[in-house]
Design an enzyme around this catalytic site. Structure first.
Site, PDB file in Angstrom:
ATOM      1  N   PRO A   1      -2.554 -14.484  -1.343  1.00 18.39           N
ATOM      2  CA  PRO A   1      -3.178 -15.516  -1.900  1.00 18.39           C
ATOM      3  C   PRO A   1      -4.748 -15.249  -2.393  1.00 18.39           C
ATOM      4  CG  PRO A   1      -2.840 -15.547   0.603  1.00 18.39           C
ATOM      5  CD  PRO A   1      -1.989 -14.547  -0.015  1.00 18.39           C
ATOM      6  N   ASN A   2      -4.759 -16.042  -3.459  1.00 21.20           N
ATOM      7  CA  ASN A   2      -6.214 -15.868  -4.122  1.00 21.20           C
ATOM      8  C   ASN A   2      -6.484 -14.395  -4.742  1.00 21.20           C
ATOM      9  OD1 ASN A   2      -7.182 -18.486  -3.458  1.00 21.20           O
ATOM     10  ND2 ASN A   2      -6.944 -17.687  -1.451  1.00 21.20           N
TER      11      ASN A   2
ATOM     12  N   ARG B   1     -13.427 -14.489  -7.974  1.00 24.72           N
ATOM     13  CA  ARG B   1     -13.785 -14.955  -6.732  1.00 24.72           C
ATOM     14  C   ARG B   1     -14.632 -13.851  -6.242  1.00 24.72           C
ATOM     15  NH1 ARG B   1      -8.962 -12.850  -2.593  1.00 24.72           N
ATOM     16  NH2 ARG B   1     -10.202 -14.095  -1.249  1.00 24.72           N
TER      17      ARG B   1
ATOM     18  N   TYR C   1     -15.394  -8.622  -4.038  1.00 32.39           N
ATOM     19  CA  TYR C   1     -13.868  -8.028  -4.552  1.00 32.39           C
ATOM     20  C   TYR C   1     -14.181  -7.522  -5.870  1.00 32.39           C
ATOM     21  CZ  TYR C   1     -12.253 -10.770  -0.664  1.00 32.39           C
ATOM     22  OH  TYR C   1     -12.042 -11.551   0.451  1.00 32.39           O
TER      23      TYR C   1
ATOM     24  N   ASN D   1      -1.448  -6.096  -0.539  1.00 31.53           N
ATOM     25  CA  ASN D   1      -2.731  -6.673  -0.043  1.00 31.53           C
ATOM     26  C   ASN D   1      -2.237  -7.973   0.434  1.00 31.53           C
ATOM     27  OD1 ASN D   1      -5.082  -7.957   0.294  1.00 31.53           O
ATOM     28  ND2 ASN D   1      -6.176  -7.013  -1.386  1.00 31.53           N
TER      29      ASN D   1
ATOM     30  N   ALA E   1      -5.675 -13.251   2.975  1.00 36.19           N
ATOM     31  CA  ALA E   1      -5.651 -13.912   4.193  1.00 36.19           C
ATOM     32  C   ALA E   1      -4.545 -13.836   5.137  1.00 36.19           C
ATOM     33  CB  ALA E   1      -6.268 -15.140   3.904  1.00 36.19           C
TER      34      ALA E   1
ATOM     35  N   HIS F   1      -4.416 -11.734   8.278  1.00 33.84           N
ATOM     36  CA  HIS F   1      -4.989 -12.114   9.627  1.00 33.84           C
ATOM     37  C   HIS F   1      -4.057 -13.280  10.209  1.00 33.84           C
ATOM     38  CE1 HIS F   1      -8.087 -10.126   7.578  1.00 33.84           C
ATOM     39  NE2 HIS F   1      -8.211 -10.973   6.577  1.00 33.84           N
TER      40      HIS F   1
ATOM     41  N   ASP G   1       7.133  -9.452  10.115  1.00 33.60           N
ATOM     42  CA  ASP G   1       8.397  -9.101  10.494  1.00 33.60           C
ATOM     43  C   ASP G   1       9.193  -8.783   9.214  1.00 33.60           C
ATOM     44  OD1 ASP G   1       8.176  -9.736  13.136  1.00 33.60           O
ATOM     45  OD2 ASP G   1       8.830 -11.982  12.944  1.00 33.60           O
TER      46      ASP G   1
ATOM     47  N   GLU H   1      -0.984  -0.863   3.570  1.00 31.98           N
ATOM     48  CA  GLU H   1      -1.728  -2.277   3.356  1.00 31.98           C
ATOM     49  C   GLU H   1      -3.055  -1.947   2.628  1.00 31.98           C
ATOM     50  OE1 GLU H   1      -3.290  -2.893   7.203  1.00 31.98           O
ATOM     51  OE2 GLU H   1      -4.128  -4.852   7.013  1.00 31.98           O
TER      52      GLU H   1
ATOM     53  N   HIS I   1      -6.931  -3.219   1.429  1.00 30.55           N
ATOM     54  CA  HIS I   1      -7.902  -4.655   1.323  1.00 30.55           C
ATOM     55  C   HIS I   1      -9.069  -3.992   0.253  1.00 30.55           C
ATOM     56  CE1 HIS I   1      -5.676  -6.646   4.106  1.00 30.55           C
ATOM     57  NE2 HIS I   1      -5.847  -5.601   5.091  1.00 30.55           N
TER      58      HIS I   1
ATOM     59  N   ARG J   1     -16.450  -7.188   8.151  1.00 30.68           N
ATOM     60  CA  ARG J   1     -16.831  -8.599   7.931  1.00 30.68           C
ATOM     61  C   ARG J   1     -16.668  -9.572   8.926  1.00 30.68           C
ATOM     62  NH1 ARG J   1     -13.561 -10.029   2.578  1.00 30.68           N
ATOM     63  NH2 ARG J   1     -14.806 -11.767   2.675  1.00 30.68           N
TER      64      ARG J   1
ATOM     65  N   ARG K   1     -11.391 -11.663  10.401  1.00 31.46           N
ATOM     66  CA  ARG K   1     -10.684 -10.578   9.610  1.00 31.46           C
ATOM     67  C   ARG K   1     -10.336  -9.300  10.311  1.00 31.46           C
ATOM     68  NH1 ARG K   1     -11.469 -13.162   4.443  1.00 31.46           N
ATOM     69  NH2 ARG K   1     -13.123 -14.136   4.295  1.00 31.46           N
TER      70      ARG K   1
HETATM   71  C1  DQA Z   1      -8.565  -9.040   1.469  1.00 32.99           C
HETATM   72  C2  DQA Z   1      -9.591  -9.241   2.731  1.00 32.99           C
HETATM   73  C3  DQA Z   1      -8.961 -10.759   3.246  1.00 32.99           C
HETATM   74  O1  DQA Z   1      -9.735 -10.927   4.573  1.00 32.99           O
HETATM   75  C4  DQA Z   1      -9.216 -11.756   2.299  1.00 32.99           C
HETATM   76  O2  DQA Z   1      -8.687 -12.991   2.891  1.00 32.99           O
HETATM   77  C5  DQA Z   1      -8.733 -11.481   0.978  1.00 32.99           C
HETATM   78  C6  DQA Z   1      -8.622 -10.011   0.480  1.00 32.99           C
HETATM   79  C7  DQA Z   1      -9.151  -7.721   0.661  1.00 32.99           C
HETATM   80  O3  DQA Z   1      -8.662  -7.524  -0.348  1.00 32.99           O
HETATM   81  O4  DQA Z   1     -10.235  -7.322   0.945  1.00 32.99           O
HETATM   82  O5  DQA Z   1      -7.912 -12.185   0.437  1.00 32.99           O
HETATM   83  O6  DQA Z   1      -7.371  -8.800   1.509  1.00 32.99           O
END
Ligand code: DQA
Length: 149
Positions: free
Chosen positions: A9-10, A17, A22, A74, A77, A80, A87, A98, A100, A107, A111
């Protein structure tokens, strides 16, 4: 070698953003950077971004049935909160990295938990968008058969 590059997401809002966390690279630009690296390695890359948890679960399962060799994810959110993503990665047993973009460990407290981490072969945080390239390189070096598409 075939890799699934999944974003939660996002992450479609990259470049817009919170640039302090980021950066300024947009999502499509990020995909281009990753594609370029994959082309250099003769790795096939399948890109997917969703704001929906179940859609990401579906894509992780698809990676398995599609014969992928690994996943870069990635989860945004959902990192978390999502036992479903944990799963899903456990279900498919594909080497998963993974990523980020931000340095999550510096942070907020909320997180500091990553459910998916337990199923991942590696975690990369705080290297900006370069972290995705590192993830591709890691999977290629450790799980790829050279010069094979
Ligand atoms: C993120 C870190 C996460 O805590 C956050 O919710 C994101 C982006 C990162 O790429 O640093 O959406 O995964």
């Amino acid at each position: 070698m075939k890799l699934y590059i999944l974003n939660g997401p996002n992450l479609n809002m990259l470049g817009i953003r919170e640039p302090a966390h980021y950066g300024k690279v947009g999502y499509s630009e990020l995909c281009e950077m990753i594609r370029k690296r994959c082309d250099e390695l003769s790795v096939e890359a399948v890109f997917y971004q969703s704001n929906h948890e179940g859609a990401l679960v579906d894509k992780i399962q698809e990676a398995y049935f599609d014969g992928a060799d690994g996943i870069v994810i990635n989860p945004g959110a959902y990192t978390h909160t999502s036992i479903a993503l944990l799963d899903a990665v456990k279900s498919v047993s594909l080497p998963t990295v993974e990523v980020h973009i931000s340095k999550v460990e510096e942070r907020e407290d909320f997180r500091q938990t990553s459910y998916i981490r337990a199923a991942c072969v590696k975690t990369i945080t705080g290297h900006g968008t370069a972290g995705y390239i590192e993830a591709v390189d890691y999977l290629y070096e450790n799980y790829g058969k050279k010069n094979e598409r």
